[in-house]
Design a protein around this motif. Sequence first.
Motif, PDB file in Angstrom:
ATOM      1  N   PRO A 220       0.109  -6.873  -6.881  1.00  0.00           N
ATOM      2  CA  PRO A 220       0.425  -7.754  -5.759  1.00  0.00           C
ATOM      3  C   PRO A 220      -0.151  -9.152  -5.966  1.00  0.00           C
ATOM      4  O   PRO A 220      -1.065  -9.342  -6.778  1.00  0.00           O
ATOM      5  CB  PRO A 220      -0.227  -7.061  -4.569  1.00  0.00           C
ATOM      6  N   PRO A 221       0.372 -10.125  -5.239  1.00  0.00           N
ATOM      7  CA  PRO A 221      -0.175 -11.483  -5.341  1.00  0.00           C
ATOM      8  C   PRO A 221      -1.680 -11.479  -5.035  1.00  0.00           C
ATOM      9  O   PRO A 221      -2.133 -10.767  -4.148  1.00  0.00           O
ATOM     10  CB  PRO A 221       0.591 -12.258  -4.265  1.00  0.00           C
ATOM     11  N   GLY A 222      -2.418 -12.240  -5.804  1.00  0.00           N
ATOM     12  CA  GLY A 222      -3.864 -12.335  -5.596  1.00  0.00           C
ATOM     13  C   GLY A 222      -4.664 -11.255  -6.286  1.00  0.00           C
ATOM     14  O   GLY A 222      -5.883 -11.185  -6.130  1.00  0.00           O
ATOM     15  N   ALA A 223      -3.989 -10.391  -7.057  1.00  0.00           N
ATOM     16  CA  ALA A 223      -4.694  -9.299  -7.728  1.00  0.00           C
ATOM     17  C   ALA A 223      -5.638  -9.840  -8.794  1.00  0.00           C
ATOM     18  O   ALA A 223      -5.356 -10.830  -9.454  1.00  0.00           O
ATOM     19  CB  ALA A 223      -3.690  -8.343  -8.364  1.00  0.00           C
ATOM     20  N   MET A 224      -6.763  -9.165  -8.947  1.00  0.00           N
ATOM     21  CA  MET A 224      -7.714  -9.494 -10.013  1.00  0.00           C
ATOM     22  C   MET A 224      -7.096  -9.125 -11.349  1.00  0.00           C
ATOM     23  O   MET A 224      -6.219  -8.258 -11.420  1.00  0.00           O
ATOM     24  CB  MET A 224      -8.991  -8.667  -9.864  1.00  0.00           C
ATOM     25  N   ALA A 225      -7.592  -9.722 -12.401  1.00  0.00           N
ATOM     26  CA  ALA A 225      -7.180  -9.317 -13.745  1.00  0.00           C
ATOM     27  C   ALA A 225      -7.590  -7.861 -13.941  1.00  0.00           C
ATOM     28  O   ALA A 225      -8.676  -7.441 -13.523  1.00  0.00           O
ATOM     29  CB  ALA A 225      -7.851 -10.201 -14.786  1.00  0.00           C
ATOM     30  N   LEU A 226      -6.717  -7.092 -14.564  1.00  0.00           N
ATOM     31  CA  LEU A 226      -7.012  -5.682 -14.793  1.00  0.00           C
ATOM     32  C   LEU A 226      -8.303  -5.517 -15.585  1.00  0.00           C
ATOM     33  O   LEU A 226      -9.099  -4.622 -15.307  1.00  0.00           O
ATOM     34  CB  LEU A 226      -5.843  -5.003 -15.516  1.00  0.00           C
TER      35      LEU A 226
ATOM     36  N   VAL B 130     -12.085  12.270 -13.417  1.00  0.00           N
ATOM     37  CA  VAL B 130     -11.753  11.893 -12.041  1.00  0.00           C
ATOM     38  C   VAL B 130     -10.485  11.041 -12.028  1.00  0.00           C
ATOM     39  O   VAL B 130     -10.150  10.392 -13.012  1.00  0.00           O
ATOM     40  CB  VAL B 130     -12.897  11.114 -11.357  1.00  0.00           C
ATOM     41  N   LYS B 131      -9.791  11.079 -10.879  1.00  0.00           N
ATOM     42  CA  LYS B 131      -8.648  10.206 -10.624  1.00  0.00           C
ATOM     43  C   LYS B 131      -9.050   9.254  -9.511  1.00  0.00           C
ATOM     44  O   LYS B 131      -9.567   9.677  -8.476  1.00  0.00           O
ATOM     45  CB  LYS B 131      -7.429  11.006 -10.172  1.00  0.00           C
ATOM     46  N   LEU B 132      -8.829   7.986  -9.745  1.00  0.00           N
ATOM     47  CA  LEU B 132      -9.190   6.960  -8.774  1.00  0.00           C
ATOM     48  C   LEU B 132      -7.948   6.209  -8.311  1.00  0.00           C
ATOM     49  O   LEU B 132      -7.019   6.007  -9.084  1.00  0.00           O
ATOM     50  CB  LEU B 132     -10.144   5.939  -9.396  1.00  0.00           C
ATOM     51  N   LYS B 133      -7.961   5.782  -7.062  1.00  0.00           N
ATOM     52  CA  LYS B 133      -7.009   4.790  -6.571  1.00  0.00           C
ATOM     53  C   LYS B 133      -7.851   3.567  -6.242  1.00  0.00           C
ATOM     54  O   LYS B 133      -8.856   3.667  -5.527  1.00  0.00           O
ATOM     55  CB  LYS B 133      -6.260   5.289  -5.349  1.00  0.00           C
ATOM     56  N   VAL B 134      -7.434   2.417  -6.796  1.00  0.00           N
ATOM     57  CA  VAL B 134      -8.255   1.216  -6.707  1.00  0.00           C
ATOM     58  C   VAL B 134      -7.422   0.065  -6.177  1.00  0.00           C
ATOM     59  O   VAL B 134      -6.285  -0.159  -6.617  1.00  0.00           O
ATOM     60  CB  VAL B 134      -8.837   0.870  -8.101  1.00  0.00           C
ATOM     61  N   ASP B 135      -7.997  -0.686  -5.244  1.00  0.00           N
ATOM     62  CA  ASP B 135      -7.340  -1.874  -4.698  1.00  0.00           C
ATOM     63  C   ASP B 135      -7.329  -2.965  -5.761  1.00  0.00           C
ATOM     64  O   ASP B 135      -8.388  -3.355  -6.258  1.00  0.00           O
ATOM     65  CB  ASP B 135      -8.110  -2.355  -3.466  1.00  0.00           C
ATOM     66  N   PRO B 136      -6.153  -3.468  -6.149  1.00  0.00           N
ATOM     67  CA  PRO B 136      -6.086  -4.472  -7.208  1.00  0.00           C
ATOM     68  C   PRO B 136      -6.620  -5.846  -6.807  1.00  0.00           C
ATOM     69  O   PRO B 136      -6.938  -6.654  -7.664  1.00  0.00           O
ATOM     70  CB  PRO B 136      -4.602  -4.542  -7.561  1.00  0.00           C
ATOM     71  N   ASN B 137      -6.753  -6.097  -5.511  1.00  0.00           N
ATOM     72  CA  ASN B 137      -7.248  -7.399  -5.067  1.00  0.00           C
ATOM     73  C   ASN B 137      -8.764  -7.460  -4.982  1.00  0.00           C
ATOM     74  O   ASN B 137      -9.351  -8.522  -5.139  1.00  0.00           O
ATOM     75  CB  ASN B 137      -6.647  -7.767  -3.707  1.00  0.00           C
TER      76      ASN B 137
ATOM     77  N   TRP C  49      -3.906   0.481  -8.250  1.00  0.00           N
ATOM     78  CA  TRP C  49      -4.182   0.999  -9.578  1.00  0.00           C
ATOM     79  C   TRP C  49      -4.522   2.467  -9.449  1.00  0.00           C
ATOM     80  O   TRP C  49      -5.337   2.848  -8.613  1.00  0.00           O
ATOM     81  CB  TRP C  49      -5.347   0.257 -10.236  1.00  0.00           C
ATOM     82  N   GLU C  50      -3.885   3.300 -10.255  1.00  0.00           N
ATOM     83  CA  GLU C  50      -4.261   4.704 -10.370  1.00  0.00           C
ATOM     84  C   GLU C  50      -4.914   4.859 -11.738  1.00  0.00           C
ATOM     85  O   GLU C  50      -4.309   4.538 -12.762  1.00  0.00           O
ATOM     86  CB  GLU C  50      -3.043   5.607 -10.217  1.00  0.00           C
ATOM     87  N   ILE C  51      -6.143   5.294 -11.732  1.00  0.00           N
ATOM     88  CA  ILE C  51      -6.959   5.292 -12.940  1.00  0.00           C
ATOM     89  C   ILE C  51      -7.535   6.676 -13.177  1.00  0.00           C
ATOM     90  O   ILE C  51      -8.054   7.304 -12.252  1.00  0.00           O
ATOM     91  CB  ILE C  51      -8.090   4.242 -12.807  1.00  0.00           C
TER      92      ILE C  51
END
Length: 89
Positions: free
Chosen positions: A28-34, A70-77, A59-61
């Motif tokens: 999404p707009p404003g997302a941090m660099a991966l 582990v499986k993580l869901k992470v806010d990209p912003n 992000w699903e990591i």
Amino acid sequence: MKSAIALALLIAGAALSPITIADEKRPPPGAMALSTVLTKLEQQGYTPIVEVSLENGQWEIEAFKEGEPVKLKVDPNTSDILSEQPDES
């Protein structure tokens, strides 16, 4: 016959719409660099990180923490962890 032509045009129009499946894979707009997000996760002990994908704007990591998968869901912003579950796959 006219309805078949109309249906074909509708399908063709949908295929040519400006919103494509590829757009759903963009952060999404404003997302941090991966790389920044992954570095922050590694600093929190999630290492190694073995798989990353973008689903529904998050992000699903897949990673390891303390030797456990582990499986993580992470806010990209913000890089905040939204959920963490054991990876049993």
